[in-house]
Design a protein around this motif. Structure first.
Motif, PDB file in Angstrom:
ATOM      1  N   SER A   1       0.789  -1.296  -0.023  1.00 23.04           N
ATOM      2  CA  SER A   1       0.049  -0.075   0.074  1.00 23.04           C
ATOM      3  C   SER A   1       0.894   1.158   0.041  1.00 23.04           C
ATOM      4  CB  SER A   1      -0.965   0.001   1.175  1.00 23.04           C
ATOM      5  OG  SER A   1      -1.817  -0.980   1.268  1.00 23.04           O
TER       6      SER A   1
ATOM      7  N   LYS B   1      -2.110   7.190  -4.772  1.00 22.54           N
ATOM      8  CA  LYS B   1      -2.251   5.745  -5.341  1.00 22.54           C
ATOM      9  C   LYS B   1      -1.825   5.799  -6.750  1.00 22.54           C
ATOM     10  CE  LYS B   1      -3.805   3.999  -1.499  1.00 22.54           C
ATOM     11  NZ  LYS B   1      -2.680   3.111  -0.748  1.00 22.54           N
TER      12      LYS B   1
ATOM     13  N   SER C   1      -3.859   0.152  -4.435  1.00 18.89           N
ATOM     14  CA  SER C   1      -5.044   0.125  -3.803  1.00 18.89           C
ATOM     15  C   SER C   1      -5.712  -1.256  -3.596  1.00 18.89           C
ATOM     16  CB  SER C   1      -5.794   0.981  -4.845  1.00 18.89           C
ATOM     17  OG  SER C   1      -5.519   2.010  -5.095  1.00 18.89           O
TER      18      SER C   1
END
Length: 223
Positions: A162, A189, A167
């Protein structure tokens, strides 16, 4: 004049006429009839289509790296990774394995730093955690699943993925399909990720979802 002399004269005249006819028919020409080969003629020069690196759909702009990542197909065909037209991992190179296949690339130069595979069914997840913790700053991380990438996954490993921009690492489970490109200490992200859950109702292969392909252009890190 003797008959033989007349014959020789007629033969000479005939030879001259024949030579003249041959020259007119086969040798004489105009430069207007000369045609250069098409590859030499500027008027027929064809622009060769530029083939994108890694055979992605379109070439990348300057200061971007081309990449393509393919997950494995069930437990039969292994995954593959291409970066800047260089195949890093593939079944042909015989350097892929069951679980998670990961390659590290210098984000500034595009140089491959390291690659390895981690058995996530019967292997030791500590090896994966150690590998992820040692990723240098400014490094691109390419990931492709094969067979089973999630059985041994821990909360610590999920958190490390992460932090690389994933994600879906938090949801990764038994026989899921996953391809991902992230970077160390990414502040948001990553846009480069695909994930497909293992689901008996939707699986393309018996017991496994279909393979995934991820391609694109990732910006070069300017030092």
């Amino acid at each position: 004049m003797r008959v033989s002399g007349v014959l020789r004269l007629l033969a000479f005249i005939f030879a001259l006429v024949a030579t003249w006819i041959f020259t007119r028919t086969y040798v004489s020409f105009s430069w207007n009839t000369v045609r250069l080969p098409r590859w030499l003629s500027s008027t027929h020069r064809e622009t060769r289509a530029v083939q994108a690196k890694c055979s992605i759909s379109k070439p990348c702009p300057n200061n971007f790296f081309a990449f393509k990542i393919c997950s494995g197909a069930a437990n039969v065909v292994g995954p593959s990774m291409c970066f800047e037209d260089h195949t890093i991992m593939s079944p042909v190179k015989n350097n892929v394995g069951r679980g998670l296949n990961i390659a590290l690339v210098n984000g500034s130069t595009g140089t491959v730093l390291r690659h390895s595979s981690f058995d996530m069914y019967s292997g030791d997840v500590k090896e994966l955690v150690k590998f992820l913790k040692e990723i240098p700053e400014g490094t691109l991380v390419l990931v492709a699943s094969y067979d089973d990438p999630g059985t041994k996954m821990t909360d610590e490993a999920r958190k490390l993925f992460s932090d690389l921009g994933s994600s879906h690492a938090k949801n990764l489970g038994f026989r899921d399909s996953w391809v991902f490109l992230g970077a160390r200490n990414l502040k948001s992200k990553s846009p480069f990720e695909q994930f497909l859950k293992n689901n008996p109702d939707t699986n393309k292969y018996e017991g496994w979802p279909e393979l995934l392909e991820l391609e694109g252009c990732v910006p070069q890190k300017i030092i």
